[in-house]
Design a protein around this motif. Sequence first.
Motif, PDB file in Angstrom:
ATOM      1  N   GLY A  11      67.871  32.344   5.907  1.00  0.00           N
ATOM      2  CA  GLY A  11      67.581  31.976   4.529  1.00  0.00           C
ATOM      3  C   GLY A  11      66.324  32.663   4.019  1.00  0.00           C
ATOM      4  O   GLY A  11      65.763  33.556   4.655  1.00  0.00           O
ATOM      5  N   ASN A  12      65.896  32.200   2.848  1.00  0.00           N
ATOM      6  CA  ASN A  12      64.693  32.785   2.253  1.00  0.00           C
ATOM      7  C   ASN A  12      63.444  32.469   3.067  1.00  0.00           C
ATOM      8  O   ASN A  12      63.420  31.520   3.847  1.00  0.00           O
ATOM      9  CB  ASN A  12      64.518  32.241   0.832  1.00  0.00           C
ATOM     10  N   PHE A  13      62.429  33.269   2.829  1.00  0.00           N
ATOM     11  CA  PHE A  13      61.117  33.083   3.446  1.00  0.00           C
ATOM     12  C   PHE A  13      61.156  33.194   4.961  1.00  0.00           C
ATOM     13  O   PHE A  13      60.313  32.619   5.664  1.00  0.00           O
ATOM     14  CB  PHE A  13      60.504  31.740   3.015  1.00  0.00           C
ATOM     15  N   TRP A  14      62.123  33.963   5.464  1.00  0.00           N
ATOM     16  CA  TRP A  14      62.192  34.165   6.907  1.00  0.00           C
ATOM     17  C   TRP A  14      60.939  34.869   7.409  1.00  0.00           C
ATOM     18  O   TRP A  14      60.535  34.661   8.566  1.00  0.00           O
ATOM     19  CB  TRP A  14      63.449  34.947   7.269  1.00  0.00           C
ATOM     20  N   TRP A  15      60.342  35.675   6.543  1.00  0.00           N
ATOM     21  CA  TRP A  15      59.136  36.397   6.954  1.00  0.00           C
ATOM     22  C   TRP A  15      57.952  35.476   7.126  1.00  0.00           C
ATOM     23  O   TRP A  15      56.911  35.872   7.654  1.00  0.00           O
ATOM     24  CB  TRP A  15      58.814  37.499   5.930  1.00  0.00           C
ATOM     25  N   ARG A  16      58.088  34.251   6.652  1.00  0.00           N
ATOM     26  CA  ARG A  16      57.048  33.244   6.832  1.00  0.00           C
ATOM     27  C   ARG A  16      57.430  32.234   7.899  1.00  0.00           C
ATOM     28  O   ARG A  16      56.778  31.199   8.045  1.00  0.00           O
ATOM     29  CB  ARG A  16      56.792  32.534   5.505  1.00  0.00           C
ATOM     30  N   GLY A  17      58.478  32.539   8.646  1.00  0.00           N
ATOM     31  CA  GLY A  17      58.892  31.641   9.710  1.00  0.00           C
ATOM     32  C   GLY A  17      59.727  30.466   9.261  1.00  0.00           C
ATOM     33  O   GLY A  17      59.855  29.482  10.005  1.00  0.00           O
ATOM     34  N   GLN A  18      60.319  30.560   8.081  1.00  0.00           N
ATOM     35  CA  GLN A  18      61.131  29.473   7.561  1.00  0.00           C
ATOM     36  C   GLN A  18      62.612  29.828   7.569  1.00  0.00           C
ATOM     37  O   GLN A  18      62.969  30.994   7.474  1.00  0.00           O
ATOM     38  CB  GLN A  18      60.692  29.131   6.133  1.00  0.00           C
ATOM     39  N   ASN A  19      63.449  28.792   7.654  1.00  0.00           N
ATOM     40  CA  ASN A  19      64.900  28.959   7.534  1.00  0.00           C
ATOM     41  C   ASN A  19      65.497  29.805   8.651  1.00  0.00           C
ATOM     42  O   ASN A  19      66.045  30.878   8.416  1.00  0.00           O
ATOM     43  CB  ASN A  19      65.257  29.534   6.160  1.00  0.00           C
ATOM     44  N   TYR A  20      65.385  29.305   9.851  1.00  0.00           N
ATOM     45  CA  TYR A  20      65.952  29.965  11.022  1.00  0.00           C
ATOM     46  C   TYR A  20      67.015  29.081  11.654  1.00  0.00           C
ATOM     47  O   TYR A  20      66.883  27.852  11.706  1.00  0.00           O
ATOM     48  CB  TYR A  20      64.866  30.280  12.060  1.00  0.00           C
ATOM     49  N   ASP A  21      68.054  29.722  12.139  1.00  0.00           N
ATOM     50  CA  ASP A  21      69.137  29.052  12.859  1.00  0.00           C
ATOM     51  C   ASP A  21      69.479  29.862  14.102  1.00  0.00           C
ATOM     52  O   ASP A  21      68.945  30.940  14.319  1.00  0.00           O
ATOM     53  CB  ASP A  21      70.382  28.928  11.967  1.00  0.00           C
ATOM     54  N   TYR A  22      70.425  29.336  14.875  1.00  0.00           N
ATOM     55  CA  TYR A  22      70.935  30.010  16.063  1.00  0.00           C
ATOM     56  C   TYR A  22      69.821  30.283  17.055  1.00  0.00           C
ATOM     57  O   TYR A  22      69.496  31.431  17.381  1.00  0.00           O
ATOM     58  CB  TYR A  22      71.633  31.318  15.685  1.00  0.00           C
ATOM     59  N   TRP A  23      69.255  29.223  17.565  1.00  0.00           N
ATOM     60  CA  TRP A  23      68.144  29.319  18.498  1.00  0.00           C
ATOM     61  C   TRP A  23      68.642  29.555  19.912  1.00  0.00           C
ATOM     62  O   TRP A  23      69.682  29.026  20.332  1.00  0.00           O
ATOM     63  CB  TRP A  23      67.342  28.024  18.462  1.00  0.00           C
ATOM     64  N   GLY A  24      67.831  30.309  20.672  1.00  0.00           N
ATOM     65  CA  GLY A  24      68.115  30.477  22.084  1.00  0.00           C
ATOM     66  C   GLY A  24      67.553  29.312  22.885  1.00  0.00           C
ATOM     67  O   GLY A  24      66.985  28.375  22.328  1.00  0.00           O
ATOM     68  N   GLN A  25      67.684  29.411  24.198  1.00  0.00           N
ATOM     69  CA  GLN A  25      67.247  28.325  25.068  1.00  0.00           C
ATOM     70  C   GLN A  25      65.753  28.406  25.386  1.00  0.00           C
ATOM     71  O   GLN A  25      65.178  27.452  25.919  1.00  0.00           O
ATOM     72  CB  GLN A  25      68.052  28.329  26.373  1.00  0.00           C
ATOM     73  N   GLY A  26      65.145  29.537  25.087  1.00  0.00           N
ATOM     74  CA  GLY A  26      63.717  29.703  25.314  1.00  0.00           C
ATOM     75  C   GLY A  26      63.396  30.300  26.668  1.00  0.00           C
ATOM     76  O   GLY A  26      64.191  30.238  27.608  1.00  0.00           O
ATOM     77  N   THR A  27      62.214  30.883  26.762  1.00  0.00           N
ATOM     78  CA  THR A  27      61.726  31.436  28.025  1.00  0.00           C
ATOM     79  C   THR A  27      60.255  31.043  28.162  1.00  0.00           C
ATOM     80  O   THR A  27      59.471  31.142  27.218  1.00  0.00           O
ATOM     81  CB  THR A  27      61.924  32.966  28.075  1.00  0.00           C
ATOM     82  N   GLN A  28      59.894  30.568  29.346  1.00  0.00           N
ATOM     83  CA  GLN A  28      58.546  30.058  29.577  1.00  0.00           C
ATOM     84  C   GLN A  28      57.573  31.202  29.828  1.00  0.00           C
ATOM     85  O   GLN A  28      57.835  32.089  30.653  1.00  0.00           O
ATOM     86  CB  GLN A  28      58.542  29.109  30.783  1.00  0.00           C
ATOM     87  N   VAL A  29      56.452  31.151  29.124  1.00  0.00           N
ATOM     88  CA  VAL A  29      55.344  32.079  29.344  1.00  0.00           C
ATOM     89  C   VAL A  29      54.122  31.252  29.722  1.00  0.00           C
ATOM     90  O   VAL A  29      53.731  30.343  28.984  1.00  0.00           O
ATOM     91  CB  VAL A  29      55.055  32.912  28.073  1.00  0.00           C
ATOM     92  N   THR A  30      53.545  31.564  30.872  1.00  0.00           N
ATOM     93  CA  THR A  30      52.372  30.838  31.342  1.00  0.00           C
ATOM     94  C   THR A  30      51.265  31.838  31.644  1.00  0.00           C
ATOM     95  O   THR A  30      51.473  32.787  32.410  1.00  0.00           O
ATOM     96  CB  THR A  30      52.676  30.027  32.601  1.00  0.00           C
ATOM     97  N   ILE A  31      50.126  31.613  31.021  1.00  0.00           N
ATOM     98  CA  ILE A  31      48.987  32.507  31.195  1.00  0.00           C
ATOM     99  C   ILE A  31      47.886  31.758  31.934  1.00  0.00           C
ATOM    100  O   ILE A  31      47.391  30.738  31.442  1.00  0.00           O
ATOM    101  CB  ILE A  31      48.457  33.015  29.843  1.00  0.00           C
ATOM    102  N   SER A  32      47.494  32.260  33.074  1.00  0.00           N
ATOM    103  CA  SER A  32      46.445  31.632  33.859  1.00  0.00           C
ATOM    104  C   SER A  32      45.096  32.273  33.539  1.00  0.00           C
ATOM    105  O   SER A  32      45.008  33.454  33.240  1.00  0.00           O
ATOM    106  CB  SER A  32      46.749  31.758  35.344  1.00  0.00           C
TER     107      SER A  32
END
Length: 120
Positions: free
Chosen positions: A98-119
């Motif tokens: 949708g609109n304003f995707w460049w601002r992080g709005q209106n997103y669908d179809y998400w993945g399951q995610g990947t963990q990032v850990t910084i020590s």
Amino acid sequence: QVHVVESGGGLVQAGNSLRLSCAASARTYPMGWFRQAPGKEREFVAAISRSADRTYYADSVKGRFTISKNNDMNTVYLDMNSLKPEDTAVYYCAAGTGNFWWRGQNYDYWGQGTQVTISS
């Protein structure tokens, strides 16, 4: 329907780099990366236009992270440099529908995610 699968997370020391990948089943949408740290809300990290000619970043990662696509435009990368402990989070990829995707709005179809850990 768009299927996305993230990969590339891991455990690294502060100051090092990681590359995350997001394989998408379609090329018809702008794509974005988000992250969610424990106890915090999900936040926008970066976005790239469908043709990869425009990119957008959260202030917290500007100058350290780079979002890009492969030549086939079906894989989105997030190159993360100079990593900090506060970058620790689950990173998600999604399609901007949708609109304003460049601002992080209106997103669908998400993945399951990947963990990032910084020590530190």
